[in-house]
Design a protein around this motif. Structure first.
Motif, PDB file in Angstrom:
ATOM      1  N   LEU A 150       0.807  -1.221   0.000  1.00 42.09           N
ATOM      2  CA  LEU A 150       0.000   0.000   0.000  1.00 42.09           C
ATOM      3  C   LEU A 150       0.841   1.273   0.000  1.00 42.09           C
ATOM      4  O   LEU A 150       0.292   2.382  -0.034  1.00 42.09           O
ATOM      5  CB  LEU A 150      -0.948   0.004   1.204  1.00 42.09           C
ATOM      6  N   GLY A 151       2.149   1.119   0.044  1.00 41.48           N
ATOM      7  CA  GLY A 151       3.029   2.288   0.022  1.00 41.48           C
ATOM      8  C   GLY A 151       3.219   2.967   1.362  1.00 41.48           C
ATOM      9  O   GLY A 151       3.803   4.045   1.441  1.00 41.48           O
ATOM     10  N   TRP A 152       2.740   2.342   2.438  1.00 42.90           N
ATOM     11  CA  TRP A 152       2.883   2.942   3.758  1.00 42.90           C
ATOM     12  C   TRP A 152       4.344   3.012   4.188  1.00 42.90           C
ATOM     13  O   TRP A 152       4.748   3.986   4.817  1.00 42.90           O
ATOM     14  CB  TRP A 152       2.083   2.172   4.802  1.00 42.90           C
ATOM     15  N   VAL A 153       5.121   2.006   3.856  1.00 45.44           N
ATOM     16  CA  VAL A 153       6.540   2.008   4.223  1.00 45.44           C
ATOM     17  C   VAL A 153       7.253   3.113   3.451  1.00 45.44           C
ATOM     18  O   VAL A 153       8.005   3.909   4.028  1.00 45.44           O
ATOM     19  CB  VAL A 153       7.188   0.636   3.977  1.00 45.44           C
ATOM     20  N   ALA A 154       7.019   3.191   2.154  1.00 45.24           N
ATOM     21  CA  ALA A 154       7.663   4.211   1.320  1.00 45.24           C
ATOM     22  C   ALA A 154       7.273   5.622   1.756  1.00 45.24           C
ATOM     23  O   ALA A 154       8.082   6.548   1.666  1.00 45.24           O
ATOM     24  CB  ALA A 154       7.305   3.996  -0.151  1.00 45.24           C
ATOM     25  N   ALA A 155       6.070   5.790   2.243  1.00 46.93           N
ATOM     26  CA  ALA A 155       5.598   7.114   2.657  1.00 46.93           C
ATOM     27  C   ALA A 155       6.112   7.531   4.029  1.00 46.93           C
ATOM     28  O   ALA A 155       6.043   8.708   4.386  1.00 46.93           O
ATOM     29  CB  ALA A 155       4.067   7.127   2.665  1.00 46.93           C
ATOM     30  N   GLU A 156       6.647   6.600   4.775  1.00 45.09           N
ATOM     31  CA  GLU A 156       7.136   6.887   6.124  1.00 45.09           C
ATOM     32  C   GLU A 156       8.463   7.637   6.057  1.00 45.09           C
ATOM     33  O   GLU A 156       9.419   7.170   5.452  1.00 45.09           O
ATOM     34  CB  GLU A 156       7.305   5.576   6.908  1.00 45.09           C
ATOM     35  N   SER A 157       8.526   8.802   6.678  1.00 45.24           N
ATOM     36  CA  SER A 157       9.742   9.618   6.602  1.00 45.24           C
ATOM     37  C   SER A 157      10.822   9.197   7.600  1.00 45.24           C
ATOM     38  O   SER A 157      12.004   9.421   7.349  1.00 45.24           O
ATOM     39  CB  SER A 157       9.402  11.093   6.805  1.00 45.24           C
ATOM     40  N   ALA A 158      10.457   8.581   8.700  1.00 46.00           N
ATOM     41  CA  ALA A 158      11.426   8.217   9.738  1.00 46.00           C
ATOM     42  C   ALA A 158      12.016   6.834   9.475  1.00 46.00           C
ATOM     43  O   ALA A 158      11.275   5.850   9.387  1.00 46.00           O
ATOM     44  CB  ALA A 158      10.770   8.262  11.111  1.00 46.00           C
ATOM     45  N   GLN A 159      13.321   6.777   9.374  1.00 43.29           N
ATOM     46  CA  GLN A 159      14.002   5.511   9.087  1.00 43.29           C
ATOM     47  C   GLN A 159      13.706   4.446  10.142  1.00 43.29           C
ATOM     48  O   GLN A 159      13.465   3.291   9.804  1.00 43.29           O
ATOM     49  CB  GLN A 159      15.516   5.744   8.958  1.00 43.29           C
ATOM     50  N   ALA A 160      13.699   4.814  11.418  1.00 46.10           N
ATOM     51  CA  ALA A 160      13.438   3.827  12.473  1.00 46.10           C
ATOM     52  C   ALA A 160      12.051   3.222  12.321  1.00 46.10           C
ATOM     53  O   ALA A 160      11.866   2.017  12.513  1.00 46.10           O
ATOM     54  CB  ALA A 160      13.592   4.466  13.850  1.00 46.10           C
ATOM     55  N   ARG A 161      11.083   4.023  11.954  1.00 48.08           N
ATOM     56  CA  ARG A 161       9.728   3.508  11.764  1.00 48.08           C
ATOM     57  C   ARG A 161       9.667   2.583  10.541  1.00 48.08           C
ATOM     58  O   ARG A 161       9.013   1.540  10.580  1.00 48.08           O
ATOM     59  CB  ARG A 161       8.735   4.659  11.659  1.00 48.08           C
ATOM     60  N   ARG A 162      10.354   2.951   9.464  1.00 40.60           N
ATOM     61  CA  ARG A 162      10.406   2.059   8.280  1.00 40.60           C
ATOM     62  C   ARG A 162      11.032   0.723   8.672  1.00 40.60           C
ATOM     63  O   ARG A 162      10.574  -0.338   8.248  1.00 40.60           O
ATOM     64  CB  ARG A 162      11.198   2.708   7.151  1.00 40.60           C
ATOM     65  N   GLN A 163      12.078   0.788   9.466  1.00 40.35           N
ATOM     66  CA  GLN A 163      12.773  -0.433   9.902  1.00 40.35           C
ATOM     67  C   GLN A 163      11.812  -1.380  10.621  1.00 40.35           C
ATOM     68  O   GLN A 163      11.804  -2.581  10.352  1.00 40.35           O
ATOM     69  CB  GLN A 163      13.917  -0.037  10.829  1.00 40.35           C
ATOM     70  N   PHE A 164      10.996  -0.848  11.520  1.00 41.93           N
ATOM     71  CA  PHE A 164      10.081  -1.716  12.264  1.00 41.93           C
ATOM     72  C   PHE A 164       8.887  -2.152  11.434  1.00 41.93           C
ATOM     73  O   PHE A 164       8.318  -3.218  11.695  1.00 41.93           O
ATOM     74  CB  PHE A 164       9.684  -1.084  13.598  1.00 41.93           C
ATOM     75  N   TRP A 165       8.527  -1.372  10.410  1.00 40.01           N
ATOM     76  CA  TRP A 165       7.535  -1.866   9.458  1.00 40.01           C
ATOM     77  C   TRP A 165       8.041  -3.156   8.816  1.00 40.01           C
ATOM     78  O   TRP A 165       7.266  -4.067   8.535  1.00 40.01           O
ATOM     79  CB  TRP A 165       7.311  -0.844   8.345  1.00 40.01           C
ATOM     80  N   LEU A 166       9.340  -3.211   8.549  1.00 42.99           N
ATOM     81  CA  LEU A 166       9.928  -4.319   7.789  1.00 42.99           C
ATOM     82  C   LEU A 166      10.426  -5.482   8.647  1.00 42.99           C
ATOM     83  O   LEU A 166      10.706  -6.552   8.114  1.00 42.99           O
ATOM     84  CB  LEU A 166      11.083  -3.786   6.929  1.00 42.99           C
ATOM     85  N   MET A 167      10.545  -5.310   9.942  1.00 41.66           N
ATOM     86  CA  MET A 167      11.093  -6.355  10.811  1.00 41.66           C
ATOM     87  C   MET A 167      10.408  -7.714  10.672  1.00 41.66           C
ATOM     88  O   MET A 167      11.082  -8.738  10.699  1.00 41.66           O
ATOM     89  CB  MET A 167      11.070  -5.927  12.276  1.00 41.66           C
ATOM     90  N   PRO A 168       9.091  -7.777  10.537  1.00 42.42           N
ATOM     91  CA  PRO A 168       8.477  -9.104  10.394  1.00 42.42           C
ATOM     92  C   PRO A 168       9.014  -9.876   9.182  1.00 42.42           C
ATOM     93  O   PRO A 168       9.066 -11.115   9.206  1.00 42.42           O
ATOM     94  CB  PRO A 168       6.988  -8.794  10.232  1.00 42.42           C
TER      95      PRO A 168
END
Length: 185
Positions: free
Chosen positions: A99-117
């Protein structure tokens, strides 16, 4: 629906503002106890599917990913329950990418935890996809960790450090691997 929204905000505030990156991955009994005290009930609700409505909106969905993926690893460290939310977290992480939520996230730490699973999955195809996404959305240190995770799945098809908690029999090669420095992550 103010309660669940407040709870999602509380999760995000705790993880990204009240704690520091060195706390996220360290084996620290006091921090595990703090997570258990503050978020055990909410984590149980997430695993039971009672917070699935959070998955409809990016901010609340990221809080749900934390409750399904990261919090159980600390609340129930070294037990099978540590991995109980993994399937739900993986599906939500993949949805966030699509859905592009990861790409739209500006904070690297938040993107990282989106991807951890994705990094925590014991499937090679998911690991390969994760590495590509971490290269795009994260930093070189996290990419290195993702690469090591993928390499373990290539070698063993699973994470040997989970075997005891999940009641799996370790092979001689896995037991040898677990004795090497840096093998447990």
């Amino acid at each position: 629906m103010d309660g669940p929204r407040d709870n999602a905000s509380e999760v995000l505030e705790f993880w990204f503002a009240e704690t520091r990156p060195q706390q996220w991955f360290a084996k620290d009994r006091a921090f595990d106890d703090l997570l258990r005290q503050r978020f055990l009930a909410l984590t149980r609700q997430a695993i039971a599917g009672e917070l699935d409505a959070w998955s409809a909106e990016p901010g609340r969905a990221l809080a749900l990913v934390l409750l399904l993926d990261q919090f159980p690893r600390q609340i129930w460290r070294d037990t099978a329950m540590a991995f109980a939310g993994d399937p739900q977290a993986l599906a939500l992480s993949q949805k966030a990418v699509e859905l592009g939520w990861v790409a739209a996230e500006s904070a690297q730490a938040r993107r990282q935890f989106w991807l951890m699973p994705l990094m925590h999955a014991e499937e090679l195809a998911v690991q390969e996809a994760a590495l590509t996404l971490f290269e795009r959305f994260s930093d070189s240190r996290t990419v290195d960790v993702a690469s090591r995770h993928r390499d373990v799945i290539v070698r063993f098809g699973r994470f040997p450090h989970r075997n005891a908690a999940l009641g799996r029999i370790s092979s001689a090669e896995e037991l040898g691997f677990l004795q090497t420095p840096g093998s447990r992550f």
